[in-house]
Every structure is written in C-alpha cells, then in structure tokens.
Design a protein around this motif. Structure first.
Motif, short mmCIF file in Angstrom:
data_model
loop_
_atom_site.label_atom_id
_atom_site.label_comp_id
_atom_site.label_asym_id
_atom_site.label_seq_id
_atom_site.Cartn_x
_atom_site.Cartn_y
_atom_site.Cartn_z
N SER A 31 14.68 12.43 12.07
CA SER A 31 15.94 11.91 11.53
C SER A 31 16.23 12.44 10.13
CB SER A 31 15.92 10.38 11.51
OG SER A 31 14.95 9.93 10.59
N HIS A 48 17.40 14.79 7.29
CA HIS A 48 18.33 15.89 7.05
C HIS A 48 19.08 16.33 8.30
CE1 HIS A 48 16.42 16.08 3.16
NE2 HIS A 48 15.26 16.25 3.75
N CYS A 93 22.31 16.08 9.33
CA CYS A 93 23.57 16.82 9.13
C CYS A 93 23.31 18.24 8.64
CB CYS A 93 24.48 16.08 8.16
SG CYS A 93 25.10 14.52 8.79
N PRO A 137 26.80 14.64 3.85
CA PRO A 137 26.72 13.28 3.29
C PRO A 137 25.50 13.09 2.38
CG PRO A 137 27.16 13.20 5.65
CD PRO A 137 26.87 14.63 5.31
N GLU A 138 25.73 12.37 1.31
CA GLU A 138 24.67 12.10 0.34
C GLU A 138 23.46 11.43 0.99
OE1 GLU A 138 22.90 12.40 -3.24
OE2 GLU A 138 24.96 13.05 -2.89
N GLU A 139 23.72 10.51 1.93
CA GLU A 139 22.61 9.79 2.58
C GLU A 139 21.78 10.71 3.47
OE1 GLU A 139 26.33 9.02 5.07
OE2 GLU A 139 25.85 9.03 2.95
N ASP A 140 22.27 11.91 3.75
CA ASP A 140 21.51 12.85 4.57
C ASP A 140 20.25 13.31 3.84
OD1 ASP A 140 21.38 14.54 7.03
OD2 ASP A 140 21.46 16.15 5.56
N GLN A 174 18.06 11.51 2.10
CA GLN A 174 16.93 10.60 2.32
C GLN A 174 17.33 9.50 3.30
OE1 GLN A 174 13.85 11.05 1.27
NE2 GLN A 174 14.46 12.91 0.24
N PRO A 175 17.56 9.80 4.58
CA PRO A 175 17.92 8.73 5.52
C PRO A 175 16.76 7.78 5.74
CG PRO A 175 17.49 10.75 6.70
CD PRO A 175 17.44 11.08 5.24
N SER A 176 17.10 6.55 6.07
CA SER A 176 16.04 5.56 6.29
C SER A 176 15.33 5.85 7.62
CB SER A 176 16.64 4.15 6.33
OG SER A 176 17.45 4.01 7.47
N ARG A 177 14.10 5.45 7.72
CA ARG A 177 13.31 5.64 8.93
C ARG A 177 13.19 4.34 9.71
NH1 ARG A 177 12.05 10.38 11.05
NH2 ARG A 177 10.10 9.56 11.78
#
Length: 99
Positions: free
Chosen positions: A52, A54, A56, A90-93, A95-98
């Motif tokens: 999950s 990175h 994007c 997207p900025e959240e890309d 460090q997306p949560s696991r």
C-alpha cells in the motif's frame, strides 16, 4: 472470488446498444467503481494484500512507462498531463497508513 451474473461487453463503446441502455451501463460501472474504492480493505481482510506504500506514485510511474513504450508521436497534452499528475500526487501517498 466468484462469478456474478451480468453482461460482458467486449467493446467498451457498446456499439449497437440503445443510448439509454448504454448510459445506464456506464452509470452502473461508475457506481460499482466508487463502491470498490470506498471499501475498507482492513475490514475485508485485505490489509496485507499487496504493497500500500506509494500507490499513486507507483501507478503513475507504470502508466508513464506504458505510454512512453506505446506512443509513436508524443502528444504535448499527454506530456502536460503526466507532468501535472507527477506534481499532484496526493500528500498522503508519501506515508499511507497500514491499518
């Protein structure tokens, strides 16, 4: 995974299908895709399915490579789009949560 009853459209243009039916099919496809994207992967037990991190950025890299491998005459509009997408991952890309 299991099969679901429905129709298979080999031609995405759905030539020969009346306009109202074609419109309805496209609307249902969009609705289904929206529901898929809204699914909670952790609740479905898919949190460990694939990487999950990175997402994007990886997808954009893949699409760019596929485009560059297939294009014979580069289109400036596509080049602009690729640059814009790269600048707007997207900025959240990062460090997306696991969870």
């Amino acid at each position: 995974m299991e099969f679901a009853k429905g129709h298979i459209f080999v031609d995405p243009n759905m030539d020969g299908m009346p306009g109202q039916l074609r419109r309805s099919a496209y609307q249902q496809m969009a609705h289904t895709l929206a529901r898929l994207h809204a699914a909670d992967v952790a609740q479905l037990g898919l949190h460990d399915f694939g990487n999950s991190m990175h997402y994007c950025r990886r997808q954009l890299h893949k699409w760019t490579a596929q485009y560059q491998a297939s294009v014979t005459t580069p289109l400036p509009e596509v080049q602009q789009l690729l640059a814009w997408l790269q600048d707007h991952v997207p900025e959240e890309d990062a460090q997306p949560s696991r969870s």
